[in-house]
Design an enzyme around this catalytic site. Structure first.
Site, PDB file in Angstrom:
ATOM      1  N   ARG A   1      -2.853  -1.600   7.723  1.00 20.22           N
ATOM      2  CA  ARG A   1      -3.831  -2.243   8.610  1.00 20.22           C
ATOM      3  C   ARG A   1      -3.243  -3.491   9.246  1.00 20.22           C
ATOM      4  O   ARG A   1      -2.906  -4.455   8.570  1.00 20.22           O
ATOM      5  CB  ARG A   1      -5.105  -2.584   7.830  1.00 20.22           C
ATOM      6  CG  ARG A   1      -5.949  -1.333   7.622  1.00 20.22           C
ATOM      7  CD  ARG A   1      -7.109  -1.528   6.708  1.00 20.22           C
ATOM      8  NE  ARG A   1      -8.037  -2.558   7.156  1.00 20.22           N
ATOM      9  CZ  ARG A   1      -9.297  -2.603   6.756  1.00 20.22           C
ATOM     10  NH1 ARG A   1      -9.782  -1.680   5.944  1.00 20.22           N
ATOM     11  NH2 ARG A   1     -10.089  -3.558   7.158  1.00 20.22           N
TER      12      ARG A   1
ATOM     13  N   ARG B   1      -4.153  -3.404  -0.013  1.00 23.24           N
ATOM     14  CA  ARG B   1      -4.825  -2.485   0.911  1.00 23.24           C
ATOM     15  C   ARG B   1      -4.079  -2.433   2.243  1.00 23.24           C
ATOM     16  O   ARG B   1      -3.910  -1.377   2.834  1.00 23.24           O
ATOM     17  CB  ARG B   1      -6.276  -2.929   1.131  1.00 23.24           C
ATOM     18  CG  ARG B   1      -7.060  -1.988   2.033  1.00 23.24           C
ATOM     19  CD  ARG B   1      -8.500  -2.393   2.133  1.00 23.24           C
ATOM     20  NE  ARG B   1      -8.664  -3.491   3.086  1.00 23.24           N
ATOM     21  CZ  ARG B   1      -9.809  -4.115   3.309  1.00 23.24           C
ATOM     22  NH1 ARG B   1     -10.881  -3.796   2.621  1.00 23.24           N
ATOM     23  NH2 ARG B   1      -9.880  -5.087   4.193  1.00 23.24           N
TER      24      ARG B   1
ATOM     25  N   ARG C   1     -10.019 -15.000   6.692  1.00 28.63           N
ATOM     26  CA  ARG C   1     -11.265 -14.296   6.346  1.00 28.63           C
ATOM     27  C   ARG C   1     -11.864 -14.829   5.055  1.00 28.63           C
ATOM     28  O   ARG C   1     -13.084 -14.960   4.941  1.00 28.63           O
ATOM     29  CB  ARG C   1     -11.035 -12.787   6.287  1.00 28.63           C
ATOM     30  CG  ARG C   1     -10.942 -12.191   7.686  1.00 28.63           C
ATOM     31  CD  ARG C   1     -11.306 -10.734   7.715  1.00 28.63           C
ATOM     32  NE  ARG C   1     -10.278  -9.907   7.115  1.00 28.63           N
ATOM     33  CZ  ARG C   1      -9.163  -9.539   7.730  1.00 28.63           C
ATOM     34  NH1 ARG C   1      -8.932  -9.925   8.966  1.00 28.63           N
ATOM     35  NH2 ARG C   1      -8.282  -8.781   7.118  1.00 28.63           N
TER      36      ARG C   1
END
Length: 192
Positions: free
Chosen positions: A135, A129, A146
């Protein structure tokens, strides 16, 4: 009766994808804490600037701030027939604060889905992603932090909601359609 749904699971489990499908299928809004935060950052508000510093470190935004943002969102008229919440709560303290806010505004969860996937799958999905979306917050270190945060802080919520009797575990390491099929079957059992 409104259909109020919570999606739990590590980043990369497909919560956002499934939430969008549920929202489209059942005509209820997708309330994504990450999107609320990104909207504030994109708008360059004071709140957005505060959030951006926290977010870029891979740390969590304060509970009070998130509760206020979510309360504001759930007071919008489009949530009257229900909503799909994704990305919050992330800790037991937040879940308790959310319960308290819910009792103020007369809400509760109809059903809680726990999307479960192995860490290595989550890691690969997040890395992919990051490449696709460019990102900046998805470095390998931030992804790992995370996932560690998820296991330490958020995983206990599975037991928290299981104790309330409305938790449905879903194996997220399958095709999007298989996962959605299982979610739909469970939603058919929710009293209308």
């Amino acid at each position: 009766m409104p259909l109020n749904i919570l999606l739990l699971g590590p980043q990369g489990a497909g919560k956002g994808t499934q939430a969008k499908r549920i929202a489209a299928e059942y005509g209820i809004p997708h309330v994504a804490s990450g999107e609320i935060l990104r909207r504030e950052m994109a708008a360059g508000t004071d709140l957005g600037k505060r959030v951006e510093e926290i977010y870029d470190r891979g740390d969590l935004v304060s509970d009070d701030l998130m509760i206020d943002l979510i309360r504001k969102r759930l007071e919008q008229p489009d949530t009257e027939s229900g909503f799909v919440l994704d990305g919050f709560p992330r800790t037991t303290v937040q879940a308790e604060a959310l319960d308290s806010m819910f009792s103020d505004i007369g809400r509760s969860f109809s059903i809680v889905f726990a999307l479960q996937i192995p860490d290595e799958v989550a890691f690969e999905r997040l890395r992919r992603r990051a490449e696709l979306e460019g990102r900046a917050d998805d470095t390998d270190e931030a992804i790992q932090r995370r996932l560690d945060n998820y296991h330490r802080e958020t995983e206990p919520l599975i037991e928290y909601y299981r104790a309330r009797g409305n938790l449905v575990p879903v194996q997220g390491n399958r095709t999007e359609n298989q996962v959605f099929g299982e979610i739909q079957s469970a939603l058919e059992q929710v009293p209308a």
